[in-house]
Design a protein around this motif. Sequence first.
Motif, PDB file in Angstrom:
ATOM      1  N   GLY A   1     -97.026 -31.582  32.925  1.00 21.07           N
ATOM      2  CA  GLY A   1     -97.753 -30.570  32.160  1.00 21.07           C
ATOM      3  C   GLY A   1     -96.763 -29.747  31.359  1.00 21.07           C
ATOM      4  O   GLY A   1     -95.595 -30.121  31.202  1.00 21.07           O
ATOM      5  N   PHE A   2     -97.239 -28.625  30.855  1.00 14.63           N
ATOM      6  CA  PHE A   2     -96.415 -27.766  30.006  1.00 14.63           C
ATOM      7  C   PHE A   2     -95.960 -26.545  30.802  1.00 14.63           C
ATOM      8  O   PHE A   2     -96.759 -25.858  31.443  1.00 14.63           O
ATOM      9  CB  PHE A   2     -97.211 -27.324  28.781  1.00 14.63           C
ATOM     10  N   SER A   3     -94.661 -26.276  30.743  1.00 15.23           N
ATOM     11  CA  SER A   3     -94.133 -25.094  31.423  1.00 15.23           C
ATOM     12  C   SER A   3     -94.211 -23.888  30.490  1.00 15.23           C
ATOM     13  O   SER A   3     -94.261 -24.034  29.266  1.00 15.23           O
ATOM     14  CB  SER A   3     -92.683 -25.325  31.847  1.00 15.23           C
ATOM     15  N   SER A   4     -94.197 -22.701  31.078  1.00 16.36           N
ATOM     16  CA  SER A   4     -94.290 -21.482  30.271  1.00 16.36           C
ATOM     17  C   SER A   4     -93.137 -20.521  30.529  1.00 16.36           C
ATOM     18  O   SER A   4     -92.733 -19.781  29.643  1.00 16.36           O
ATOM     19  CB  SER A   4     -95.618 -20.768  30.540  1.00 16.36           C
ATOM     20  N   TRP A   5     -92.561 -20.550  31.730  1.00 14.18           N
ATOM     21  CA  TRP A   5     -91.399 -19.715  32.003  1.00 14.18           C
ATOM     22  C   TRP A   5     -90.760 -20.144  33.329  1.00 14.18           C
ATOM     23  O   TRP A   5     -91.307 -20.932  34.078  1.00 14.18           O
ATOM     24  CB  TRP A   5     -91.761 -18.241  32.029  1.00 14.18           C
ATOM     25  N   GLY A   6     -89.528 -19.634  33.554  1.00 13.59           N
ATOM     26  CA  GLY A   6     -88.794 -19.985  34.772  1.00 13.59           C
ATOM     27  C   GLY A   6     -88.120 -21.334  34.723  1.00 13.59           C
ATOM     28  O   GLY A   6     -87.688 -21.855  35.752  1.00 13.59           O
ATOM     29  N   GLU A   7     -87.961 -21.932  33.523  1.00 11.27           N
ATOM     30  CA  GLU A   7     -87.350 -23.247  33.405  1.00 11.27           C
ATOM     31  C   GLU A   7     -85.863 -23.176  33.774  1.00 11.27           C
ATOM     32  O   GLU A   7     -85.139 -22.298  33.303  1.00 11.27           O
ATOM     33  CB  GLU A   7     -87.499 -23.797  31.990  1.00 11.27           C
ATOM     34  N   CYS A   8     -85.418 -24.118  34.607  1.00  5.70           N
ATOM     35  CA  CYS A   8     -84.055 -24.021  35.125  1.00  5.70           C
ATOM     36  C   CYS A   8     -83.577 -25.385  35.619  1.00  5.70           C
ATOM     37  O   CYS A   8     -84.375 -26.224  36.046  1.00  5.70           O
ATOM     38  CB  CYS A   8     -84.003 -23.006  36.269  1.00  5.70           C
ATOM     39  N   ILE A   9     -82.266 -25.583  35.521  1.00  6.16           N
ATOM     40  CA  ILE A   9     -81.571 -26.681  36.196  1.00  6.16           C
ATOM     41  C   ILE A   9     -80.667 -26.038  37.235  1.00  6.16           C
ATOM     42  O   ILE A   9     -79.948 -25.087  36.942  1.00  6.16           O
ATOM     43  CB  ILE A   9     -80.728 -27.517  35.211  1.00  6.16           C
ATOM     44  N   HIS A  10     -80.684 -26.545  38.462  1.00 12.15           N
ATOM     45  CA  HIS A  10     -79.826 -25.951  39.492  1.00 12.15           C
ATOM     46  C   HIS A  10     -79.296 -27.017  40.433  1.00 12.15           C
ATOM     47  O   HIS A  10     -79.896 -28.085  40.604  1.00 12.15           O
ATOM     48  CB  HIS A  10     -80.570 -24.850  40.269  1.00 12.15           C
ATOM     49  N   PHE A  11     -78.143 -26.731  41.038  1.00 11.35           N
ATOM     50  CA  PHE A  11     -77.468 -27.691  41.923  1.00 11.35           C
ATOM     51  C   PHE A  11     -76.486 -26.936  42.806  1.00 11.35           C
ATOM     52  O   PHE A  11     -76.032 -25.835  42.461  1.00 11.35           O
ATOM     53  CB  PHE A  11     -76.727 -28.762  41.102  1.00 11.35           C
ATOM     54  N   PRO A  12     -76.109 -27.503  43.965  1.00 10.42           N
ATOM     55  CA  PRO A  12     -75.196 -26.819  44.891  1.00 10.42           C
ATOM     56  C   PRO A  12     -73.804 -26.640  44.289  1.00 10.42           C
ATOM     57  O   PRO A  12     -73.241 -27.569  43.699  1.00 10.42           O
ATOM     58  CB  PRO A  12     -75.168 -27.749  46.110  1.00 10.42           C
ATOM     59  N   ALA A  13     -73.240 -25.457  44.467  1.00 12.73           N
ATOM     60  CA  ALA A  13     -71.903 -25.167  43.940  1.00 12.73           C
ATOM     61  C   ALA A  13     -70.813 -25.929  44.680  1.00 12.73           C
ATOM     62  O   ALA A  13     -69.715 -26.127  44.144  1.00 12.73           O
ATOM     63  CB  ALA A  13     -71.632 -23.664  44.004  1.00 12.73           C
ATOM     64  N   SER A  14     -71.093 -26.369  45.904  1.00 14.61           N
ATOM     65  CA  SER A  14     -70.077 -27.046  46.704  1.00 14.61           C
ATOM     66  C   SER A  14     -69.650 -28.383  46.110  1.00 14.61           C
ATOM     67  O   SER A  14     -68.607 -28.926  46.482  1.00 14.61           O
ATOM     68  CB  SER A  14     -70.590 -27.265  48.127  1.00 14.61           C
ATOM     69  N   PHE A  15     -70.443 -28.928  45.173  1.00 15.80           N
ATOM     70  CA  PHE A  15     -70.104 -30.205  44.551  1.00 15.80           C
ATOM     71  C   PHE A  15     -69.234 -30.037  43.308  1.00 15.80           C
ATOM     72  O   PHE A  15     -68.833 -31.032  42.704  1.00 15.80           O
ATOM     73  CB  PHE A  15     -71.386 -30.957  44.156  1.00 15.80           C
TER      74      PHE A  15
END
Length: 358
Positions: free
Chosen positions: A110-124
């Motif tokens: 569907g279509f997003s409207s807010w809060g779009e993010c890419i995230h990943f663990p810092a330990s890598f």
Amino acid sequence: VFWGNDGNQANAYPCTQNLTTGWTRCDLAAQGQLFYRNWAVKIWLYFVPRITLVGQTIPVLMGATYYQPSNDTRVTVIGAFNMSFVSARPTLLPLAGDMVNLTIDIAGTGFSSWGECIHFPASFVLNGSTPTVMLAPSNSSISCVLSSNGQTFNCSLPPGTWSPTSARLMLSLVPTPITVGWWQIPIAASAVNFADGVLTPPLHVVASLRALPQVLLVADSGSRIAIRYDLAASGWSSSGEVVQIPVVNVEPSQGVFWSYDGVLTHSYACLWSADAIPSSPSQLALICDGFHFSPQGTTLFFHLVPRTTLLGGFPSPFIFSALNFRTLSHAPNVTLLGLWQPQRVDVQPSSAPHGTIV
């Protein structure tokens, strides 16, 4: 749209759509389903929400003859992601400590409207580095921010980034140097009213191995010596640790051994191998194994007898290798000296008085 009363979609009954009212009607009575006083009846509804309804509630109206209709609005549509790995540059086998650029396609249901993010663990990721993400076609770089607890990198994207049309982005980051082999970093996409999507790229990090400077060893050809190697690795090896010593360097009949402490009686034998050394296929080698490489360092001694015909240095380097490690080719810091071996001494004349030149 289908409905059922046993939780098995294969046994569900079809519902009919009223084009005039826009409502879909599921006739429970036609299948003998009744409602009872003080007795809970379970009904399952099976349908695919419209992609435009992400974040919205779907009203479900339940009723029966002589019953007050009940409107249930507890069904909220949550979006999902389809993530696909495209490429890695410069290679799918980056060297530990080098930056890698990952290209990923992400589409939402569907279509997003807010809060779009890419995230990943810092330990890598390499400590102290700042990953970035670029979103096509703007190609403007967005810096990822470390969370307050230091455990996660968050890369915030513009509102409306996710849609059924794939968005292509490039994530640039440096794997932590101790990584060896498959880099199992979970890269997640998220937004409000979306369930997180997770992708692990098929990336294998190649560890590095280096030999620390050696003190010059001066020795006689044909005499047994112990060559010390202090080795530093970017990560921990797990298998396939091998040192290949070319046969042209040694007197193989005298044996080649390795030890941790430089004591020959504490050493382990290196064995013949029919495998050719990659850098010089015409040469055979003696194979030493049974040790590991680590960031804390590894010290190895190689006990051998240099070939008696050698003068100066060894003609071929030692080859160090391990699974998911870049091969190290290194020539020992050794100077080999020849020995004079007189075969005959002639004295003329054979006898003379003391003090006479002969």
